[in-house]
Design a protein around this motif. Structure first.
Motif, PDB file in Angstrom:
ATOM      1  N   GLU A  82      23.091  39.715  35.347  1.00 33.57           N
ATOM      2  CA  GLU A  82      24.028  38.607  35.175  1.00 33.57           C
ATOM      3  C   GLU A  82      25.177  38.640  36.186  1.00 33.57           C
ATOM      4  N   LEU A  83      25.747  39.809  36.434  1.00 34.94           N
ATOM      5  CA  LEU A  83      26.904  39.856  37.331  1.00 34.94           C
ATOM      6  C   LEU A  83      26.535  39.425  38.743  1.00 34.94           C
ATOM      7  N   ALA A  84      25.357  39.785  39.206  1.00 32.20           N
ATOM      8  CA  ALA A  84      24.956  39.418  40.561  1.00 32.20           C
ATOM      9  C   ALA A  84      25.020  37.909  40.771  1.00 32.20           C
ATOM     10  N   GLY A  85      24.636  37.148  39.755  1.00 28.88           N
ATOM     11  CA  GLY A  85      24.698  35.692  39.865  1.00 28.88           C
ATOM     12  C   GLY A  85      26.096  35.137  39.708  1.00 28.88           C
ATOM     13  N   LEU A  86      26.933  35.832  38.956  1.00 32.17           N
ATOM     14  CA  LEU A  86      28.282  35.345  38.679  1.00 32.17           C
ATOM     15  C   LEU A  86      29.302  35.757  39.734  1.00 32.17           C
ATOM     16  N   LEU A  87      29.019  36.822  40.479  1.00 27.47           N
ATOM     17  CA  LEU A  87      30.048  37.406  41.337  1.00 27.47           C
ATOM     18  C   LEU A  87      30.607  36.447  42.395  1.00 27.47           C
ATOM     19  N   PRO A  88      29.787  35.667  43.089  1.00 21.49           N
ATOM     20  CA  PRO A  88      30.392  34.754  44.071  1.00 21.49           C
ATOM     21  C   PRO A  88      31.428  33.818  43.456  1.00 21.49           C
ATOM     22  N   GLY A  89      31.142  33.277  42.277  1.00 18.95           N
ATOM     23  CA  GLY A  89      32.097  32.406  41.603  1.00 18.95           C
ATOM     24  C   GLY A  89      33.333  33.160  41.146  1.00 18.95           C
ATOM     25  N   LEU A  90      33.139  34.375  40.671  1.00 13.25           N
ATOM     26  CA  LEU A  90      34.284  35.192  40.273  1.00 13.25           C
ATOM     27  C   LEU A  90      35.195  35.471  41.452  1.00 13.25           C
ATOM     28  N   GLU A  91      34.608  35.809  42.588  1.00  8.26           N
ATOM     29  CA  GLU A  91      35.428  36.128  43.756  1.00  8.26           C
ATOM     30  C   GLU A  91      36.180  34.901  44.257  1.00  8.26           C
ATOM     31  N   ARG A  92      35.585  33.723  44.128  1.00  9.57           N
ATOM     32  CA  ARG A  92      36.324  32.497  44.488  1.00  9.57           C
ATOM     33  C   ARG A  92      37.481  32.268  43.526  1.00  9.57           C
ATOM     34  N   ALA A  93      37.240  32.525  42.233  1.00  6.96           N
ATOM     35  CA  ALA A  93      38.309  32.357  41.242  1.00  6.96           C
ATOM     36  C   ALA A  93      39.434  33.369  41.480  1.00  6.96           C
ATOM     37  N   TRP A  94      39.093  34.594  41.835  1.00  9.24           N
ATOM     38  CA  TRP A  94      40.115  35.595  42.130  1.00  9.24           C
ATOM     39  C   TRP A  94      40.916  35.201  43.369  1.00  9.24           C
ATOM     40  N   ASP A  95      40.233  34.599  44.320  1.00  9.39           N
ATOM     41  CA  ASP A  95      40.936  34.149  45.525  1.00  9.39           C
ATOM     42  C   ASP A  95      41.920  33.034  45.189  1.00  9.39           C
ATOM     43  N   ARG A  96      41.496  32.087  44.359  1.00 12.84           N
ATOM     44  CA  ARG A  96      42.392  30.987  43.966  1.00 12.84           C
ATOM     45  C   ARG A  96      43.598  31.520  43.191  1.00 12.84           C
ATOM     46  N   ALA A  97      43.403  32.589  42.437  1.00  7.97           N
ATOM     47  CA  ALA A  97      44.493  33.170  41.646  1.00  7.97           C
ATOM     48  C   ALA A  97      45.335  34.153  42.457  1.00  7.97           C
ATOM     49  N   SER A  98      44.995  34.313  43.736  1.00  5.74           N
ATOM     50  CA  SER A  98      45.724  35.212  44.643  1.00  5.74           C
ATOM     51  C   SER A  98      45.682  36.669  44.182  1.00  5.74           C
ATOM     52  N   ILE A  99      44.539  37.073  43.618  1.00  4.69           N
ATOM     53  CA  ILE A  99      44.384  38.472  43.199  1.00  4.69           C
ATOM     54  C   ILE A  99      43.169  39.120  43.870  1.00  4.69           C
ATOM     55  N   ALA A 100      42.480  38.403  44.742  1.00  2.16           N
ATOM     56  CA  ALA A 100      41.215  38.896  45.305  1.00  2.16           C
ATOM     57  C   ALA A 100      41.369  40.227  46.022  1.00  2.16           C
ATOM     58  N   ASP A 101      42.501  40.413  46.714  1.00  2.00           N
ATOM     59  CA  ASP A 101      42.679  41.650  47.479  1.00  2.00           C
ATOM     60  C   ASP A 101      43.156  42.810  46.617  1.00  2.00           C
ATOM     61  N   ARG A 102      43.411  42.545  45.319  1.00  2.00           N
ATOM     62  CA  ARG A 102      43.908  43.593  44.431  1.00  2.00           C
ATOM     63  C   ARG A 102      42.938  43.975  43.335  1.00  2.00           C
ATOM     64  N   VAL A 103      41.930  43.143  43.074  1.00  2.00           N
ATOM     65  CA  VAL A 103      41.021  43.399  41.957  1.00  2.00           C
ATOM     66  C   VAL A 103      40.137  44.621  42.237  1.00  2.00           C
TER      67      VAL A 103
END
Length: 333
Positions: A82-103
């Protein structure tokens, strides 16, 4: 350091164990979890947490709420694949929330354990990959059988041992919370059987570990379903290579785990009941002068899953390795 943690798939056994371990971690300031059981309290799904770990399962995480977090950490306890399919969307959401470089993301499934995912995902087996985990932002935590077997193999680093035979007996919780024929208690409580003999999915990561450890040999592994809920007992047997005695094997084992705070060397045989509910692996060796054996016992949901993920988190963030984890198991198990 203030950690804000989120668990994807918090209603399963792995998710419940993560909630249990993280709730007692001194650096974890907030704890959230997603599940198909959204709206139910943590303690309603995991009754051992009732009155102790407050929180309600969510359908999805609003990642913008982590924008001010000093250290966001995401654990994925989702079913395999499941995570393999969800990860691209999660990383986009983290980028929008300005946390991608910290997660910091730690995955407990098989999705990113393969060598093809390295170095983006660091393999999460602290006893032989501790240095690589320091500063990691993506961790693929080792599987439960793989952990028990790799810890048995570690004393053989750099040796050519020819043929190795491993058997590992596991409890029913390793197959998840949904009952099927192989795990449903009435069908298992008075039974003992092998499954996926010589073909278990964890073999690939173990063989990759052997290559990285410089262990030469042909490994045959037979997993077994034992009539217990928690735990794995692993027995690794081999012909002692020239020049290695039983005393030498014991010395190599002591040296391999000299700096491993969650590995205990025991005399006689390790016991699943002594590690159940804990983050520890107990190890012993045996020899008849010609053949050698390394025996390990772990809690499949602890050192084989959730507590190991927390141990990896500690190492990745530069925290004390044992933070939140130095708790004895329940005995008798």
């Amino acid at each position: 350091m203030r950690i804000d943690a989120a668990i994807l798939g918090a209603s399963g056994y792995g998710g419940g164990e993560l909630l249990r371990w993280l709730s007692g971690h001194p650096a974890v300031a907030s704890l959230r979890g997603t599940s198909r059981h959204a709206g139910r309290a943590f303690g309603d799904v995991h009754p051992n947490l009732s009155g102790l770990v407050p929180g309600v399962l969510e359908e999805a995480i609003d990642w913008s709420s982590f924008a001010s977090s000093e250290q966001p950490v995401v654990f994925s306890a989702l079913p395999h694949g499941e995570l393999a399919g969800l990860l691209p969307g999660l990383e986009r959401a983290w980028d929008r929330a300005s946390i991608a470089d910290r997660v910091l993301l730690l995955d407990l499934s098989t999705d990113f354990r393969g060598v093809e995912h390295r170095p983006r995902f660091v393999y999460g087996q602290p006893e032989w990959n501790r240095e690589a985990l320091a500063g990691a932002r993506r961790v693929a935590c080792a599987g439960c059988f793989a952990t028990a077997l790799e810890l048995a193999l570690l004393p053989l680093r750099g040796l050519d041992v020819g043929f190795l035979a491993a058997t590992g007996a596991t409890g029913s919780s390793g197959s998840g919370a949904t009952p099927v024929e192989g795990t449903h208690h009435p069908l298992r409580a008075q039974d003992f059987r092998a499954y996926k003999p010589l073909a278990h999915q964890h073999l690939a990561e173990v063989r990759a570990a052997m290559a990285e450890l410089g262990i030469q040999g042909d490994l045959a592994f037979v997993p077994q379903s034992a009539p217990m809920v928690r735990g794995i007992f692993m027995s690794l047997q081999f012909r002692l290579p020239p020049g290695l005695t039983g005393e030498g094997l014991a010395a190599r084992t002591a040296d391999a785990f000299r700096d491993a705070p969650f590995v205990r060397i025991v005399t006689g045989s390790p016991r699943v009941g002594a590690v159940a509910g804990s983050a520890f692996c107990d190890v012993a060796t045996a020899s008849d002068g010609r053949n050698g054996a390394v025996l390990t016992a772990i809690d499949n949901l602890g050192k084989g899953m959730a507590s190991q993920a927390v141990q990896c988190m500690n190492l990745a963030l530069g925290l004390p390795e044992g933070a939140g984890l130095r708790v004895p198991g329940c005995y008798p198990g």
